[in-house]
Design a protein around this motif. Sequence first.
Motif, PDB file in Angstrom:
ATOM      1  N   ARG A 107     -12.318 -14.038   2.992  1.00  0.00           N
ATOM      2  CA  ARG A 107     -12.515 -12.913   2.075  1.00  0.00           C
ATOM      3  C   ARG A 107     -13.921 -12.355   2.193  1.00  0.00           C
ATOM      4  N   ARG A 108     -14.906 -13.220   2.441  1.00  0.00           N
ATOM      5  CA  ARG A 108     -16.301 -12.777   2.515  1.00  0.00           C
ATOM      6  C   ARG A 108     -16.587 -11.908   3.742  1.00  0.00           C
ATOM      7  N   VAL A 109     -15.695 -11.950   4.749  1.00  0.00           N
ATOM      8  CA  VAL A 109     -15.916 -11.156   5.964  1.00  0.00           C
ATOM      9  C   VAL A 109     -15.776  -9.664   5.682  1.00  0.00           C
ATOM     10  N   GLY A 110     -14.958  -9.316   4.681  1.00  0.00           N
ATOM     11  CA  GLY A 110     -14.824  -7.910   4.308  1.00  0.00           C
ATOM     12  C   GLY A 110     -13.908  -7.109   5.207  1.00  0.00           C
ATOM     13  N   LYS A 111     -12.977  -7.749   5.898  1.00  0.00           N
ATOM     14  CA  LYS A 111     -12.004  -7.050   6.753  1.00  0.00           C
ATOM     15  C   LYS A 111     -10.634  -7.058   6.071  1.00  0.00           C
ATOM     16  N   PRO A 112      -9.742  -6.099   6.426  1.00  0.00           N
ATOM     17  CA  PRO A 112      -8.372  -6.139   5.886  1.00  0.00           C
ATOM     18  C   PRO A 112      -7.688  -7.455   6.247  1.00  0.00           C
ATOM     19  N   ILE A 113      -7.057  -8.086   5.246  1.00  0.00           N
ATOM     20  CA  ILE A 113      -6.440  -9.404   5.444  1.00  0.00           C
ATOM     21  C   ILE A 113      -4.946  -9.313   5.159  1.00  0.00           C
TER      22      ILE A 113
END
Length: 468
Positions: A107-113
């Motif tokens: 979640r901390r990466v900030g990419k669509p998951i």
Amino acid sequence: MSKVAIIGRPNVGKSTLFNRLVGRKLALVDDQPGVTRDRREGEARFMDLTFTVVDTAGLEEGDPQTLVGRMRAQTETALLDCDAILFVIDARAGITAADRHFAAAVRRVGKPIIVVANKAEGMAGRDGAYEAFGLGLGDPIAFSAEHGEGLGELYDALLEALPPAARLDPDEDDEAAPLVLGEEEDGSELDPEKPLRIAVLGRPNAGKSTLLNRILGEDRLLTGPEPGITRDSIGLETEWRGRKLKLFDTAGLRRRSRVVEKVEKLAVADALRAVRFAEVVVLLLDATIPFEKQDLTLADLVEREGRALVIGLNKWDLVDNKSDKARELRAEADRLLPQLRGARVIPVSGLTGAHVDKLLEAVVATHEIWNTRISTGRLNRWLAPVIDSTPPPAVSGRRIKIRYITQPKARPPFFLLFGNSVETIPESYKRYLVNGLRETFGLFGVPIRLSMRSGGENPYAPKKRRNS
């Protein structure tokens, strides 16, 4: 091209999902956890979406200096470099503490998951998929990578997560797009636009991954002192002096009697497949202990598969008396590998980068020899004095008459010999002809195929006049 990284803890089915998306069994799959170590990329064409999908090692905690820690660093690099993340869980096992821990990290990466609840076939799997709502990463997709269930829902999620450029323009795509890409072409014709395919082969701990990282100019492949780190045959594209290359790292190959674990057997099969798809094989030897029996076995394998060969003497930085040692090892190569006599032997150091350009120069030059075509006229001008000075021995009192020779194909050079009873020519005389072809036409470092065929008139023989 957009990138999609497949992330999750070990043994949740990431590699099976990867294979499903690329349409081929590229990644090794086994029930044993931790099979994947390096990150592997493949091109996926999913309905009207096209993107690069990245298989990664399982997310595990470990000291940065350990193998697990280095595997995690590879995965983190894939996370930073992607446009969307497929976070895979095992629906049958339900949500574990490790899943929750790594979900927070992703979640901390900030990419669509996109949460993929894999192995969701059956009631137990569906219940586990519902649990995935608790991760707080959006609606999970109940999926089965093994059976292909849930592909429609996955397509919808990817369509929303990926940038518009990932979608094919229907005006440019005349034919209906397949679900995924099919098997890659063999590339039997020489095409300067296609990358030159190079497989790096050798015993465990010969330094294959270190050398490839040096060529790529980045720590793309997992390396370390532990033997047998590489398992998958990873294909990586790069450019060198304007020439496109596709490099295949392979698992270290030991004697067959020592290969007992299933995963290592899969890795060996994957390495052999890489050799068959390559055009040039770099056989990487440890310069401190060169030409072990296994090295010679691998060179023989390359010859049987019809690939061009370049020998790299890695760890050259550890060798004393370099000039004398180089001459000695080149002579040793010709003595031990007569079937590939003249193969280029290049001292190199993956660690320091010494002579890497010379190695690639040798690869390109040997590839050109592998593609050599010799005109029938030149071949027969060579053949006539050869058989006049040393004719083939008679077999059972019967004289063998060789009429002419031609080369129907290259890759590797293949020659046809026509004449009377040529199929009875002994092996020693065939070797004599092959050695003559190699020396005269400079066919060094490549296998030569010579086949015999009875009959045929020599088109280059003087025409007889008819009596009027």
